[in-house]
Scaffold this active site. Structure first.
Site, PDB file in Angstrom:
ATOM      1  N   SER B 229      48.825  -5.854  47.894  1.00  0.00           N
ATOM      2  CA  SER B 229      50.200  -5.515  47.527  1.00  0.00           C
ATOM      3  C   SER B 229      50.959  -6.717  46.942  1.00  0.00           C
ATOM      4  CB  SER B 229      50.920  -5.008  48.774  1.00  0.00           C
ATOM      5  OG  SER B 229      52.090  -4.335  48.409  1.00  0.00           O
ATOM      6  N   GLN B 251      56.219  -7.763  52.155  1.00  0.00           N
ATOM      7  CA  GLN B 251      54.952  -7.628  51.429  1.00  0.00           C
ATOM      8  C   GLN B 251      53.900  -8.573  51.982  1.00  0.00           C
ATOM      9  OE1 GLN B 251      54.022  -5.272  49.125  1.00  0.00           O
ATOM     10  NE2 GLN B 251      55.926  -4.560  50.025  1.00  0.00           N
ATOM     11  N   HIS B 254      51.395  -7.584  54.749  1.00  0.00           N
ATOM     12  CA  HIS B 254      50.343  -6.587  54.514  1.00  0.00           C
ATOM     13  C   HIS B 254      48.951  -7.190  54.576  1.00  0.00           C
ATOM     14  CE1 HIS B 254      51.976  -2.660  53.660  1.00  0.00           C
ATOM     15  NE2 HIS B 254      52.903  -3.158  52.873  1.00  0.00           N
ATOM     16  N   GLU B 319      53.750  -4.849  41.140  1.00  0.00           N
ATOM     17  CA  GLU B 319      53.680  -3.527  41.770  1.00  0.00           C
ATOM     18  C   GLU B 319      55.091  -3.073  42.170  1.00  0.00           C
ATOM     19  OE1 GLU B 319      51.867  -3.648  45.589  1.00  0.00           O
ATOM     20  OE2 GLU B 319      51.453  -1.490  45.655  1.00  0.00           O
ATOM     21  N   HIS B 320      55.786  -3.915  42.936  1.00  0.00           N
ATOM     22  CA  HIS B 320      57.179  -3.650  43.307  1.00  0.00           C
ATOM     23  C   HIS B 320      58.075  -4.693  42.654  1.00  0.00           C
ATOM     24  CE1 HIS B 320      54.740  -2.432  46.884  1.00  0.00           C
ATOM     25  NE2 HIS B 320      55.501  -1.363  46.851  1.00  0.00           N
ATOM     26  N   ASP B 353      58.634   2.722  50.627  1.00  0.00           N
ATOM     27  CA  ASP B 353      57.314   2.873  51.247  1.00  0.00           C
ATOM     28  C   ASP B 353      57.178   4.164  52.021  1.00  0.00           C
ATOM     29  OD1 ASP B 353      56.218   0.567  50.348  1.00  0.00           O
ATOM     30  OD2 ASP B 353      56.621  -0.607  52.151  1.00  0.00           O
ATOM     31  N   HIS B 412      30.372  21.852   9.366  1.00  0.00           N
ATOM     32  CA  HIS B 412      31.793  22.042   9.641  1.00  0.00           C
ATOM     33  C   HIS B 412      32.451  22.786   8.475  1.00  0.00           C
ATOM     34  CE1 HIS B 412      31.125  19.186  12.862  1.00  0.00           C
ATOM     35  NE2 HIS B 412      32.392  19.180  13.210  1.00  0.00           N
TER      36      HIS B 412
END
Lengths: 424, 424
Positions: B229, B251, B254, B319-320, B353, B412
């Site tokens: 994260s 964060q 984590h 990510e954030h 979250d 074709h």
């Protein structure tokens, strides 16, 4: 082309080229070299693999000009009309950012942003298609991608086919580089002195290109790894066998591993199509490829009931599906898995390859179960937007902290608790 | 936490676990065994890796009941409220099929269909989060996926955490299997006597899970391979250092490889946050993890100008992202790359979250340049729809055939030409 009764369980063979361990290692070496030495490595590999020594591999304005003049004006117009149709269709795919404002002051939303730079791989040789340029570049342009970089392998004469350059020129793409194979993918993923690095790479290629795309995936995004082309035609006895056979063969001529399948409940149509395929094959310049495709991967599946026919189509999850009945729209809701669905007798598959507007980059090999045609969304990304209000945090803060503590994440809870100071 | 002047070029380290060649081979063996032997292989590997012998690995109604009773009613209510918020947000993401009818009778469109079956991997051990269940399952449910199958590794006691079962129960997910690792991914991809095969697999896991997802990709779809994260906080001197520090640490707790970065133009804030991080670290139960994360991957980037700060954030593609200024909405348009954007002082990252509604499965490791939060689109696919009219084919048929011939595809062109019989 064999007629098979569907009650005999048919398994459709997977045809994606995985590459050998040795090929994978070669590709890793090439990527490493391009990362380390940039243009020098690119030009060395071009000399080795494409057999041509080039100093300047960016296509010059003069080369675009020459391509434009080499093709007749009427054809240029057809290309322009096709590009307009394709752009018009893809413009309808463009989503908007949105937000939702709550009475407590909170705003939640989703912001849509185009990726900054996209790379397009256009295959060389006999498979150098102007239509591929359109189908890969236009969705990126409609999405709003600012930088579009195209790569395509040079021929032995150091040139790129006129049709490909013309297509790029019509779309206003100026960054075109004469480089192919794994070295082209590496140059796009990591950049060189000449080639700008991109965020996403699309477009089909040979096994080395496919392996290179897999290797760089994660550092950049890639589109799907395409397998050979496929068509399934779902038809009843209102279909004309000559047209059905011609459409089956139009896929078969692409590649000896292409797959053409007729799914029908009509014994008569099955037999007529079988005969027509045989007859029409005689007249094709690419008969050898088409015959091998039909023999190895072609099938006529004769089903007992229409329900069984529909189920069969969903199991196949074909890249292209034609529904040739007198009421094709009635069956649309039952089709779960197909890349593109062509309805009725006038919707011959080549209509979609070049001209109508929808994309011809489609999921193959059963991946229509979970993938989509190349589209504008592929060049956009979303960001969630959260603006929580003082009132909302006051109301819900304790619940959030409690949830965090249940998950054993004390610092998460504390980040909420520390805000309490603000309204004490 | 080091303060670094941004003019010293900072490179952010990649932190995705690639796995070793040996791990890759182990994973291939496991997948092969599960394909060949089904449940038997699954249970053998569970015994070997999870250290527990299980006969029946589908979670029973009684086990759901016990989980429900083990947790107090107030917490059940918080979970239900969170699920409602998450569902409400994701319902706004649902796109509609559309079509466009031309005057010449042609209809072009795009049909949206949910994938049929989705598999969700929920990690075990200390990282067994009810919120992960919500964030993976709800988008699939909103998309209309009919079959949702959940897998999660059992503990040494053969059980799954109550919170995870309760979350599944709240969402009405009944197919929950006690199996983890590569064997769980193989079971989802290819099915066993007990586990139904799915079309797409989502959810994070350890390196074996990540490698297994890479291996089965193509046969089924997967979500992104998640890295540790990250958070970046873009703040000016209106931000409170205590809150900024608390959010950075939320964060950092984590994973030792999580990354927390403050980007600011304020020397004062930089110094205060540095001190606060140090002080607050002392009080965290997961201080050891958080300290290592902050030391190895944490940074305070001090920029000369606000423009430089914005550019830095877009380079990081976090990510954030929190924007803590007195006018955060003004900066939103300049943010190109971020998974989720939190605006203002009340939008602490943990709000997203668990509770606010947007998804917490977000692109990590700079992939926000080209990827999006997990969302409803991830469980839908598109099919192009083409119903060409007689009039349109009469008008454009020759152009389409000519285009095909330029690309060297005679069959074709013939598929178009054969339709001419119809209006002769």
């Amino acid at each position: 082309m064999k007629i098979i009764r569907k009650s005999d369980r048919v398994s459709l063979r997977r045809r994606v080229e995985q590459g050998t361990e040795e090929q994978r290692k070669t590709v890793q070496t090439i990527i490493g070299d391009v990362k380390a030495q940039g243009d020098k490595a690119v030009l060395n590999y071009t000399e080795r693999f494409d057999g041509v020594k080039i100093d300047q591999y960016k296509v010059s304005p003069q080369e675009f000009e020459e391509a434009y003049e080499a093709l007749d004006g009427e054809f240029v117009e057809i290309l322009q009309e096709a590009a307009t149709n394709i752009r018009k269709f893809h413009e309808k795919q463009r989503p908007a950012s949105w937000f939702d404002a709550s009475e407590d002051g909170t705003i939640l939303g989703q912001k849509i942003t185009a990726i900054e730079a996209a790379g397009v791989y256009v295959p060389g040789g006999t498979a150098a298609y102007p239509s591929s340029v359109f189908m890969n570049v236009i969705p990126a342009q409609v999405a709003g991608v600012e930088k579009i970089v195209m790569v395509t392998p040079p021929g032995k004469d150091g040139k790129v086919p006129d049709g490909v350059l013309l297509a790029a020129h019509i779309l206003g793409v100026e960054d075109v580089y004469k480089v192919g194979g794994a070295q082209a993918i590496a140059a796009l993923a990591y950049g060189t002195e000449s080639v700008p690095a991109v965020d996403k790479i699309t477009g089909p290629g040979n096994v080395f290109v496919a392996l290179a795309k897999r290797e760089v995936f994660g550092d950049v995004d890639i589109d799907m790894i395409a397998g050979p082309s496929e068509i399934a035609i779902l038809a009843d006895d209102t279909a004309l066998a000559s047209e059905v056979a011609a459409d089956l063969l139009s896929q078969a001529e692409h590649d000896a591993r292409s797959s053409s399948v007729l799914v029908t409940t009509s014994q008569q149509l099955a037999e007529q199509v079988q005969q027509q395929v045989k007859d029409q094959l005689e007249e094709l310049p690419r008969a050898e490829i088409a015959r091998k495709s039909v023999e190895d991967y072609g099938m006529i599946l004769l089903c007992e009931t229409w329900g069984e026919a529909i189920t069969t189509v969903n199991e196949i999850a074909p890249e292209h599906l034609e529904i040739v009945t007198d009421d094709p729209f009635q069956h649309l809701g039952k089709i779960k898995n197909a890349g593109a669905i062509f309805l009725g007798p006038y919707s011959s598959e080549p209509v979609g390859d070049y001209f109508a507007g929808p994309n011809h980059v489609l999921p193959t090999n059963g991946t229509a179960r979970f993938s989509s045609p190349l589209n504008v969304d592929d060049f956009l990304k979303k960001s969630s937007v959260i603006s929580y209000s003082s009132e909302a945090l006051k109301k819900h803060g304790d619940k959030i902290a409690r949830f965090a503590r249940l998950e054993g994440l004390e610092a998460h809870a504390k980040a909420i608790d520390t805000r309490k100071e603000r309204w004490k």
